[in-house]
Design a protein around this motif. Structure first.
Motif, short mmCIF file in Angstrom:
data_model
loop_
_atom_site.label_atom_id
_atom_site.label_comp_id
_atom_site.label_asym_id
_atom_site.label_seq_id
_atom_site.Cartn_x
_atom_site.Cartn_y
_atom_site.Cartn_z
N GLN A 186 0.83 -1.22 0.00
CA GLN A 186 0.00 0.00 0.00
C GLN A 186 0.86 1.26 0.00
O GLN A 186 0.54 2.25 0.66
CB GLN A 186 -0.94 0.01 1.22
CG GLN A 186 -1.85 -1.20 1.31
CD GLN A 186 -2.86 -1.23 0.17
OE1 GLN A 186 -3.52 -0.23 -0.14
NE2 GLN A 186 -3.01 -2.38 -0.49
N HIS A 224 -11.21 -5.60 7.94
CA HIS A 224 -11.31 -5.00 6.60
C HIS A 224 -12.68 -5.26 5.98
O HIS A 224 -13.31 -4.36 5.43
CB HIS A 224 -10.21 -5.55 5.70
CG HIS A 224 -10.36 -5.14 4.27
ND1 HIS A 224 -10.06 -3.86 3.83
CD2 HIS A 224 -10.84 -5.81 3.19
CE1 HIS A 224 -10.34 -3.78 2.54
NE2 HIS A 224 -10.81 -4.95 2.12
N SER A 260 -10.35 0.24 8.71
CA SER A 260 -9.03 0.27 8.09
C SER A 260 -8.11 -0.59 8.97
O SER A 260 -8.37 -0.74 10.17
CB SER A 260 -8.50 1.69 7.98
OG SER A 260 -8.21 2.20 9.25
#
Ligand code: T6T
Length: 324
Positions: A125, A290, A295
């Motif tokens: 990410q 998730h 988050s």
């Protein structure tokens, strides 16, 4: 105005409630794909994952290959993707070779979290390229683990002599990092020479016979670092077969049940136990978080328990022997 605000708060509250009720109604299926199925480390990881799945009402599927190999793991992954689970937890067996197969899962809308091992450089990410799409990486700090092994082995051999690493194969994130940490730490031990690494393909028999050849070439060998369960078991068996128990010192990564006897007999000096059950537990918790709109941390580091003769009888230590 006051009434309106109260009404607005009420509707927001009600829809939040409905949202969570909806999430709680859905029974999620999470797949866990280990590096291989017949390894005490992944069996313990499965147990931790199952504990979290039971707590959260999740359906957990455990499916893996019989050996630690991207060629056999990829078809298992393809089969899992075809079953469309809500999320995939996987210990990829190669940093590069699992990238495209896992991309297929992500493209199919299945969230991917890697446990134990990573793909690419493990920086997920981050916009860092082709392999940063997994949501999270949950694992031991393997560089640190290699350092711990180096310090312990250095101490056991009186800070001098020849050692080597018994390792799986290049391209596996965990064992690559353990070797890296081990060698880096030994840079500050000038009287220790690190011989060429022996790659055993996760085969303990191969690791044992490699020990015999290294020892034949280097009768003054002082120590060996087994960088994972099969490397360590194999190297230790090699030491025993060569009649060198307690003379050639052994630092082992991982803690299968057999480690206890090997430490007690003096064949193995220290074992660095990972916390596989913790990895599995937080893998499922993260996937669930998730899937229900939270988050999640991009990485979760789990701990180690360093075992030796002096602490093995402490229940807070022995509880980290891998349960099968
Ligand atoms: O050491 C573990 C795991 O962390 C590694 O990635 C592969 O080998 C083990 O499963 C032990 O056999």
């Amino acid at each position: 105005k006051k009434v309106l605000t109260a009404f607005a708060a009420l509707t927001v509250g009600a829809s939040m409630l409905m949202g969570s009720a909806h999430a709680a109604d859905k029974k999620f299926t999470i797949a866990l794909i280990p590096g291989l199925t017949t390894d005490a480390f992944y069996i313990a990881m499965h147990k931790g994952a199952q504990a979290a799945a039971d707590a959260l009402g999740v359906n957990l599927v455990f499916q893996g290959a019989p050996d630690f190999n991207p060629v056999t793991q990829t078809p298992v992954l393809d089969a899992v993707i075809a079953r469309k689970p809500d999320a995939i937890l996987i210990a990829p067996t190669d940093k590069v070779q699992l990238v495209q197969p896992l991309k297929k899962a992500a493209d199919a809308g299945i969230p991917v979290i890697t446990v134990d091992t990573f793909i690419g450089n493990g920086q997920y990410q981050s916009g860092s390229g082709e392999a940063d799409f997994p949501l999270s990486y949950i694992a031991s700090d393997n560089i640190l683990g290699g350092r711990i092994a180096a310090r312990a082995l250095a101490k056991a051999i009186g800070d001098k002599g020849k050692v080597y690493v018994s390792n799986v194969k290049p391209g596996v994130s965990t064992t690559d990092q353990r070797e890296e940490g081990f060698k880096d730490e030994l840079k500050s031990h000038p009287n220790i020479t690190v011989l060429e690494t022996q790659f055993n393909d996760d085969d303990a028999n191969k690791a044992a016979s490699q020990f015999q050849s290294v020892f034949a070439r280097n009768p003054d060998l002082a120590g060996v670092f087994g960088a994972n369960l099969f490397s360590a078991l194999g190297a230790a068996n090699g030491v025993e077969q060569a009649g060198q128990s307690g003379k050639v010192r052994v630092a082992a990564f991982d803690a299968p049940a057999s480690i206890v006897a090997n430490i007690k007999s003096g064949l193995i000096d220290i074992a660095i136990a990972q916390h596989p059950s913790e990895i599995g537990y937080y893998g499922v918790v993260s996937a669930y978080a998730h899937l229900t709109g939270q988050s999640i941390p991009v990485s979760i580091g789990t701990g180690f328990t360093v075992m030796d003769k002096t602490n093995l009888d402490d229940p807070n230590v022995s509880r980290f022997v891998y349960k099968e």
